[in-house]
Each structure stands twice: as structure tokens, then as C-alpha cells.
Design an enzyme around this catalytic site. Structure first.
Site, PDB file in Angstrom:
ATOM      1  N   THR A 171       0.853  -1.189   0.000  1.00  0.00           N
ATOM      2  CA  THR A 171       0.000   0.000   0.000  1.00  0.00           C
ATOM      3  C   THR A 171       0.889   1.240   0.000  1.00  0.00           C
ATOM      4  OG1 THR A 171      -1.892  -0.980   1.091  1.00  0.00           O
ATOM      5  CG2 THR A 171      -1.471   1.309   1.630  1.00  0.00           C
ATOM      6  N   ARG A 199     -15.167  -5.240   0.522  1.00  0.00           N
ATOM      7  CA  ARG A 199     -14.380  -5.147   1.767  1.00  0.00           C
ATOM      8  C   ARG A 199     -13.661  -3.801   1.806  1.00  0.00           C
ATOM      9  NH1 ARG A 199      -8.629  -4.223   2.691  1.00  0.00           N
ATOM     10  NH2 ARG A 199      -7.989  -5.314   4.564  1.00  0.00           N
ATOM     11  N   GLY A 201     -10.763  -1.589   3.706  1.00  0.00           N
ATOM     12  CA  GLY A 201      -9.642  -1.686   4.637  1.00  0.00           C
ATOM     13  C   GLY A 201      -9.532  -0.426   5.472  1.00  0.00           C
ATOM     14  N   ASP A 202      -8.349  -0.216   6.036  1.00  0.00           N
ATOM     15  CA  ASP A 202      -8.102   0.958   6.882  1.00  0.00           C
ATOM     16  C   ASP A 202      -7.843   2.216   6.063  1.00  0.00           C
ATOM     17  OD1 ASP A 202      -5.695  -0.644   6.190  1.00  0.00           O
ATOM     18  OD2 ASP A 202      -4.671   1.136   6.954  1.00  0.00           O
ATOM     19  N   THR A 222       0.076   1.160   7.067  1.00  0.00           N
ATOM     20  CA  THR A 222       0.025   0.046   6.131  1.00  0.00           C
ATOM     21  C   THR A 222       0.065  -1.254   6.923  1.00  0.00           C
ATOM     22  OG1 THR A 222       1.331  -1.159   4.471  1.00  0.00           O
ATOM     23  CG2 THR A 222       2.530   0.405   5.812  1.00  0.00           C
ATOM     24  N   GLY A 223      -0.426  -2.325   6.308  1.00  0.00           N
ATOM     25  CA  GLY A 223      -0.466  -3.613   6.996  1.00  0.00           C
ATOM     26  C   GLY A 223      -1.844  -4.238   6.814  1.00  0.00           C
ATOM     27  N   GLY A 225      -5.437  -4.427   7.081  1.00  0.00           N
ATOM     28  CA  GLY A 225      -6.423  -3.370   7.303  1.00  0.00           C
ATOM     29  C   GLY A 225      -7.303  -3.592   8.518  1.00  0.00           C
TER      30      GLY A 225
HETATM   31  N1  ASP Z   1      -3.744  -1.713   4.741  1.00  0.00           N
HETATM   32  C1  ASP Z   1      -4.112  -2.226   3.454  1.00  0.00           C
HETATM   33  C2  ASP Z   1      -5.456  -2.897   3.554  1.00  0.00           C
HETATM   34  O1  ASP Z   1      -5.630  -3.771   4.375  1.00  0.00           O
HETATM   35  C3  ASP Z   1      -3.120  -3.182   2.886  1.00  0.00           C
HETATM   36  C4  ASP Z   1      -1.683  -2.760   2.935  1.00  0.00           C
HETATM   37  O2  ASP Z   1      -1.275  -1.945   3.752  1.00  0.00           O
HETATM   38  O3  ASP Z   1      -0.926  -3.223   2.114  1.00  0.00           O
HETATM   39  O4  ASP Z   1      -6.324  -2.588   2.791  1.00  0.00           O
END
Ligand code: ASP
Length: 301
Positions: A171, A199, A201-202, A222-223, A225
Site C-alpha cells: 500500500t 471489503r 480496509g483501513d 500500512t499492513g 487493514g
Molecule cells: N492496509 C491495506 C489494507 O488492508 C493493505 C496494505 O497496507 O498493504 O487494505
């Protein structure tokens, strides 16, 4: 005050070949440059939008043209932006084929009374904003191959979503301080491989995937979500910054709290304080990141 821009290209494994690594570092550097150039003429919001848009267009990361596919094989985008001066935010979620999800998020912030607009409604807004794109740009042979791989793994039952951190990652996000001391943050993503259509995410949720407040700091996360939403990671880092007065400590504490509750391989975060000090922290194997001010740019992966 000299403008400062910090960016990330996602936390995850970054277990990639040399060519991909070089492409990511190049895109990070160019994103910082794009942010700094925008900050010369404009403000912190211009800077984060320019930096994130550059990474969306690069196709190197999981955002914009590089966005991963949902379980139905389509690329749905999430993005958000926050202006630390006004305290306003705008975001789009689960939207397909727009020229720049972060620019559309900005359009929501500046031209509607809403904060988050999702799905078809977001595409309607994209049409008004002149931001519709063609679908085929979001597909590539490489992504098709990866899609078949992860789908096959999922069918074989090797499907431990929370642990399979490589399903998330890459991300993009940016935080910026402009010459007048304004702060802004933005994040953009395709989400996670094989996500359910719709869906969210964050990345479109203020306080989770991004947060900016003048006089305090700006953050982009990032990570996984779901983990970031549940821990309101960016707002948590903002609170830690107020408590400790040290942005490096703040992002470290915030990620540590996430690790304590949700385990490792779950999150990463960049931050910038009101004086322009950048910081990052992650509990994954790696995180693509960079920061710079005029004449000085650092990138790492
Ligand atoms: N945070 C993002 C999500 O879950 C994914 C990512 O950070 O790569 O949508």
C-alpha cells in the site's frame, strides 16, 4: 519553514528480486520529489496527493494501476486524504477504474459534505470529477499470474488470512509539512489479495489508515487493514506523540501496541511531527519508505 515529505510503499515481506527492488526505490524517490515540487507551489494537501498519485501511477505498488485483485478477480481501490489545517478528510472505498483514487478522495473532501463514498457512488463522483479510467489499465500478466497462485493456495486450504502477510502489503502513503506549517496525510491501496468485493480496509478510514492535525503530526499506515482499523493506528500514534513529544517514539509505541494485541507481521506506520521530523516503525520483515526536503532525499527498503 522548509517543506518535508515522507512516503511509504507498504509494510510486508518485500522479498523481491533486484529489478523490482530498484523499481520500488526509484518510485519512492520520484514520489518524494513530486511531493516536494507540489509543495513549492501549493500546500501540504497538494504535496501528499502528488506523492501518492505518483506511486498509484507507477504500477510498482499495491495501489492504482498496481492494485491487487479481490476474490472475483477485479481491482477495487481504497484511498483517503486528510488536511491537518481544516481537520477535514475525504475518502473513497471499493471503487474501480478511476484515474487516481487519492485525487478522487480529495474531491470528496473538497466538493461534498461527506467523508467516505464507496462503490458505484464513488464512480459517479469520478465521472463528475473527470477521473474515470479504463478498466484494462488495472490488469497485468504479472498480477494475473499471482492471482492464480494465491487462488490455488486458498483452494488447497492454505488459507490463514491473518498470518499470510504477503496477501497484504505494498500500500502507499504520504505525509507532508508545507512552508506555512500545515500538515497533511494520504493513503491509497488495492487492499489485500482475495478480499471480498466491497471489503473496506483501513486506508479510507481517518484515524486508522491516515490522520493529520496541524501543530501535532501526520501519519499514514500500512499492513492488515482489519488490524489497523481495530487499533485506530494513526490516531493512536497521534496520541502517543502528544504524550511523548517524540514522533519516533510515538510510531514505535503505536506499532508495539498493535503487536502486543494482534501479533507481529501486521502493521507499519510513517509519521511527521509539526517541526518536520519524519519517523517510521513496522513489525513486518520490511517496509518501503522514503523522506526528503529540498536537496535531500532518502529512500530505503
Ligand atoms: N492496509 C491495506 C489494507 O488492508 C493493505 C496494505 O497496507 O498493504 O487494505
Amino acid at each position: 519553514m522548509r517543506p518535508v515529505v515522507a512516503v511509504h510503499g507498504g509494510a510486508g515481506r518485500w522479498d523481491v528480486d533486484e529489478e523490482r527492488r530498484r523499481a520500488a526505490l526509484k518510485a519512492l524517490r520520484e514520489a518524494v520529489e513530486a511531493g516536494l515540487t507540489a509543495a513549492e507551489r501549493g500546500d501540504a494537501v497538494d504535496a501528499v496527493v502528488a506523492a501518492v498519485e505518483h506511486m498509484e501511477k507507477s504500477g510498482v505498488f499495491n495501489a492504482g494501476y498496481g492494485a491487487v485483485y479481490a476474490i472475483d478477480g477485479r481491482a477495487y481501490l481504497d484511498a483517503g486524504v486528510m488536511d491537518g489545517r481544516s481537520g477535514r478528510a475525504g475518502a473513497v472505498a471499493a471503487v474501480e477504474a478511476v484515474k487516481s483514487a487519492v485525487r478522487l478522495a480529495r474531491f470528496v473532501m473538497e466538493h461534498t459534505d461527506h467523508v467516505i463514498v464507496a462503490g458505484e457512488g464513488a464512480r459517479l463522483l469520478a465521472a463528475k470529477a473527470g477521473l474515470l479510467d479504463t478498466y484494462h489499465k488495472f490488469f497485468s500478466e504479472e498480477k494475473n499470474r499471482r492471482f492464480r497462485e494465491v487462488l490455488e493456495e486458498a483452494r488447497r486450504g492454505n488459507w490463514r488470512y491473518k498470518k499470510v502477510v504477503e496477501l497484504a502489503g505494498d500500500t502507499v502513503g504520504a505525509v507532508a509539512l508545507d512552508r506555512d506549517g500545515n500538515l497533511a496525510a494520504a493513503t491509497s491501496t488495492g487492499g489485500v489479495w482475495l478480499k471480498w468485493p466491497g471489503r473496506m480496509g483501513d486506508s479510507p478510514i481517518p484515524g486508522a489508515g491516515y490522520y493529520a492535525e496541524n501543530g501535532v503530526g501526520a501519519f499514514s499506515a500500512t499492513g492488515i487493514g482489519e488490524v489497523i482499523i481495530l487499533s485506530l493506528l494513526s490516531y493512536r500514534a497521534r496520541n502517543e506523540l502528544l504524550k511523548t513529544g517524540d514522533v519516533a517514539q510515538a510510531v514505535k509505541n503505536a506499532v508495539q501496541l498493535v503487536t502486543a494485541v494482534h501479533g507481529p507481521d501486521t502493521a507499519g506506520l510513517i509519521g511527521l511531527d509539526a517541526r518536520g521530523n519524519p519517523a517510521y516503525a513496522y513489525n513486518t520483515k520490511a517496509m518501503a519508505r522514503g523522506w526528503g526536503k529540498q536537496g535531500e532525499i532518502y529512500v530505503d527498503l
